[in-house]
Write a protein that holds these residues in place. Structure first.
Motif, PDB file in Angstrom:
ATOM      1  N   UNK A 130      55.393  67.278   5.028  1.00 39.63           N
ATOM      2  CA  UNK A 130      54.282  66.171   5.054  1.00 39.63           C
ATOM      3  C   UNK A 130      54.787  64.714   5.710  1.00 39.63           C
ATOM      4  N   UNK A 131      53.679  64.317   6.217  1.00 39.12           N
ATOM      5  CA  UNK A 131      54.050  63.068   6.709  1.00 39.12           C
ATOM      6  C   UNK A 131      53.540  61.595   5.980  1.00 39.12           C
ATOM      7  N   UNK A 132      54.202  60.709   5.658  1.00 41.32           N
ATOM      8  CA  UNK A 132      54.105  59.690   4.755  1.00 41.32           C
ATOM      9  C   UNK A 132      53.475  58.621   5.426  1.00 41.32           C
ATOM     10  N   UNK A 133      52.904  57.479   4.516  1.00 36.74           N
ATOM     11  CA  UNK A 133      52.217  56.506   5.219  1.00 36.74           C
ATOM     12  C   UNK A 133      53.021  55.570   6.317  1.00 36.74           C
ATOM     13  N   UNK A 134      54.392  55.573   6.319  1.00 41.25           N
ATOM     14  CA  UNK A 134      55.338  55.186   6.994  1.00 41.25           C
ATOM     15  C   UNK A 134      55.773  55.781   8.368  1.00 41.25           C
ATOM     16  N   UNK A 135      55.017  56.930   8.528  1.00 42.44           N
ATOM     17  CA  UNK A 135      55.129  57.707   9.685  1.00 42.44           C
ATOM     18  C   UNK A 135      56.652  58.324   9.528  1.00 42.44           C
ATOM     19  N   UNK A 136      56.958  58.708   8.456  1.00 42.36           N
ATOM     20  CA  UNK A 136      58.297  59.356   8.215  1.00 42.36           C
ATOM     21  C   UNK A 136      57.904  60.882   7.547  1.00 42.36           C
ATOM     22  N   UNK A 137      58.741  61.815   7.944  1.00 38.23           N
ATOM     23  CA  UNK A 137      58.469  63.111   7.618  1.00 38.23           C
ATOM     24  C   UNK A 137      59.240  63.434   6.320  1.00 38.23           C
TER      25      UNK A 137
END
Length: 631
Positions: A620-627
């Motif tokens: 999943x990709x988080x709000x901070x654009x980290x996977x």
């Protein structure tokens, strides 16, 4: 009669015509109504300027774009050719003088907006001119299916009654088959000879990249292609931000938008034209009359409003025939943002009615009055006063401008007036105590001898030039003098001028144009959907999609677009890279760029594998654009 090629060589210093130019010129000289579809950069203006110069009389050019009219007249005058443009904001007395010049002054070109032709007295004067050709530029504006419909264009066909033997030349750069049929019908053209230049630009690689970090991708593109580039953005704020970010990354970048003064526009444009800046970051205000042959890359970092505009803007690359790139960078949220920017801000009839009534009240126009009145207008102040959303209001005003109800001129000027309040001997005393200000003050007094008696309109650039000081230094002195009560200083920023072309009639005014508003809104939704389809389609050549949109059937793929490149590449086994990424994410969450650095793979490969893992629900990709791994 001089030959067409001799005229081209004399005034344009070209030895040959571009594709279809000579054929169109011959058709016009033979007296035929002529329709020409020539994509951007095809040299449309030559098609009417050369035959007009070959014949006695004057060429009437109908154009909706004030900037383009001014640009073409300036270019003609630079070549020693006499031309006049009847743009908005010109007083009746001036128009009379200009039309006298056309009749008696050996002028060769008269540019008018379609709205001007609706004035009976102007039309009567034009009827008495020795017209040798009637050119309708941006002819798609006559079609209700065009991307820029203007009802005033529907009245152009009446010129046929007054000039039955004078050929019509309809020119457009972007017209679908439906629009082309409309143009010919609505202009009343008689069996027109038709010329259509292919929309194919075989040297342009249309690229669509879905990326998380657009700035990083831009940096890669510009480093790989260090030639002149244009980056198109949607608003002024983005112009400044992207330009500043690029400068921080070491690129020579400038910017261009409609809010700049003419001086700033010219300065920034010259930096880019002379290649003192590699990149110009611009809104769609940039591009009118721009013909820089060696533009290597045009990058859009937000979705365009329609394919027509995208094609024209992308087509500013590669005009020298060398390989060039039209790059569209997208991210998953772009479609939502585009809908918010283009669709949610469309005014409906109720909003248009409310805005128009409030506008008339704001400008203190009584019912039944207002025709030919001119007003300075600050859009932001108006919207703030009535609680209107700015973009929707702007679109509503633009719509009324397009319908010819008002003329909306964006000036973005600062008007300064000032008057000295203390006696001259006191001013001299002040300069002796403040020698740093002396040169500026004395220059002002020499330039405006009556400035003690009345408020004088102040020319800031002139005083800067005469005093050998910067405009900022002069403004600083003026502010200081104002604070000390030495001068009375007024500075007024106007971002527009409004001219009312009709009397105020409230519901009657809006009701007669509301059907056009509904149709225009529907068309804009269709056009944005075509852009979304262009971006989302992963299994079709991008060049082929653009050609199909304009009704041109392509039988082969282009071989150089983003789709064709992926097809040409040998299929890779991404299982090793997939396993590496999964292993890295066991320890920490990472961005795509961090993964790229750790795996030593290309950005394209990393993004491709990440998308596969997302689709397979491993990540999943988080709000901070980290996977992160899905638990």
């Amino acid at each position: 009669m001089p030959e067409a090629l001799a005229i081209l060589q004399k005034y344009w210093q070209h030895d040959t015509f571009r594709s279809l130019q000579k054929e169109i010129i011959d058709s016009v000289l033979s007296g035929h109504d002529t329709f020409a579809l020539m994509p951007t950069g095809g040299g449309k203006s030559i098609c009417f300027q050369v035959p007009a110069l070959m014949n006695e009389g004057i060429c009437l050019v109908v154009s909706p774009l004030v900037a383009l009219m001014k640009d073409q007249v300036a270019n003609l005058q630079n070549r020693g050719i006499k031309g006049i443009a009847l743009t908005g904001g010109i007083k009746q007395d001036e128009i009379i003088d200009l039309l006298d010049n056309c009749q008696y002054g050996n002028y060769k070109f008269l540019y008018v907006s379609p709205e001007r032709l609706q004035s009976d007295w102007i039309l009567d004067r034009i009827k008495n001119l020795s017209i040798n050709l009637i050119t309708i530029d941006e002819a798609h504006c006559v079609s209700q299916w065009g991307h820029d419909f203007r009802p005033a264009y529907l009245k152009i066909s009446e010129l046929k009654k007054h000039f039955p033997k004078i050929p019509f030349l309809a020119l457009t750069a972007t017209a679908t088959p439906r629009v082309k049929e409309d143009i010919i019908t609505e202009l009343g053209m008689h069996n027109p000879v038709q010329f259509e230049k292919s929309f194919a630009r075989k040297n342009i690689a249309y690229m669509v990249f879905e990326v998380e970090d657009k700035l990083f991708k831009i940096e890669q593109i510009l480093k790989k292609n260090p030639q002149p580039s244009i980056i198109y953005v949607r608003n002024r704020k983005s112009c400044l931000e992207i330009s500043s970010q690029l400068q921080t990354l070491g690129f020579k970048a400038t910017f261009y938008h409609g809010g700049l003064t003419s001086r700033e526009k010219d300065k920034n444009m010259q930096l880019w034209m002379e290649e003192k800046a590699q990149v110009i970051v611009a809104t769609n205000a940039f591009g009118m009359g721009i013909d820089k042959p060696n533009v290597k890359t045009v990058i859009h970092i937000q979705l365009p409003e329609n394919i027509e505009n995208y094609y024209q803007e992308a087509g500013r690359s590669g005009r020298n025939g060398e390989k060039a790139f039209a790059v569209l960078l997208t991210s998953p949220s772009d479609s939502i943002q585009a809908e918010s920017q283009f669709i949610n801000v469309l005014p409906d009839k109720a909003f248009l009615m409310s805005m128009y009534n409030k506008l008339c009240n704001y400008l203190q126009i009584a019912y039944g009055e207002g025709i030919n009145e001119e007003f300075t207008f600050n859009l932001n102040h108006f919207c703030h006063k009535y609680g209107f959303p700015t973009l929707k209001t702007y679109n509503a005003i633009q719509f009324l401008d397009g319908q010819g109800i008002i003329t909306f001129l964006k000036e973005f000027s600062e008007k300064i007036t000032l008057q000295f309040l203390i006696p001259s001997k006191e001013v001299i005393r002040y300069t002796s105590l403040n020698p740093n200000d002396e040169e500026i003050i004395l220059t002002i007094l020499r330039t405006y001898p009556g400035i003690y008696e009345i408020q004088a309109a102040f020319n800031l650039p002139l005083i800067a030039k005469k005093s050998h000081h910067s405009e900022a230094e002069i403004l600083a002195v003026l502010h200081k003098l104002n604070e000390k009560g030495i001068i009375d200083y007024h500075s007024k920023n106007n971002d527009a001028v409004l001219i009312f072309n009709e009397i105020r009639e409230d519901e009657r005014t809006i009701n007669k144009v509301s059907k056009h508003l509904i149709r225009q809104n529907e068309l804009k939704k269709e056009q944005l959907q075509s852009v979304l389809n262009y971006v989302a389609e992963k299994n079709t050549c991008k060049s082929k999609m653009i050609l199909n949109y304009f009704g041109e059937k392509a039988t082969t793929n282009c071989g150089i677009c983003s789709y064709c490149i992926t097809q040409a590449k040998p299929k890779k086994d991404f299982s090793t890279l997939s396993n590496k990424i999964m292993a890295l994410l066991q320890n920490e969450d990472l961005s795509s760029r961090e993964i790229q650095n750790k795996t030593k793979n290309t950005a394209d490969d990393v993004i491709f594998v990440l998308q596969q893992l997302l689709e397979d629900n491993f990540l999943i990709i988080q709000n901070n654009n980290k996977y992160t791994l899905k638990t």
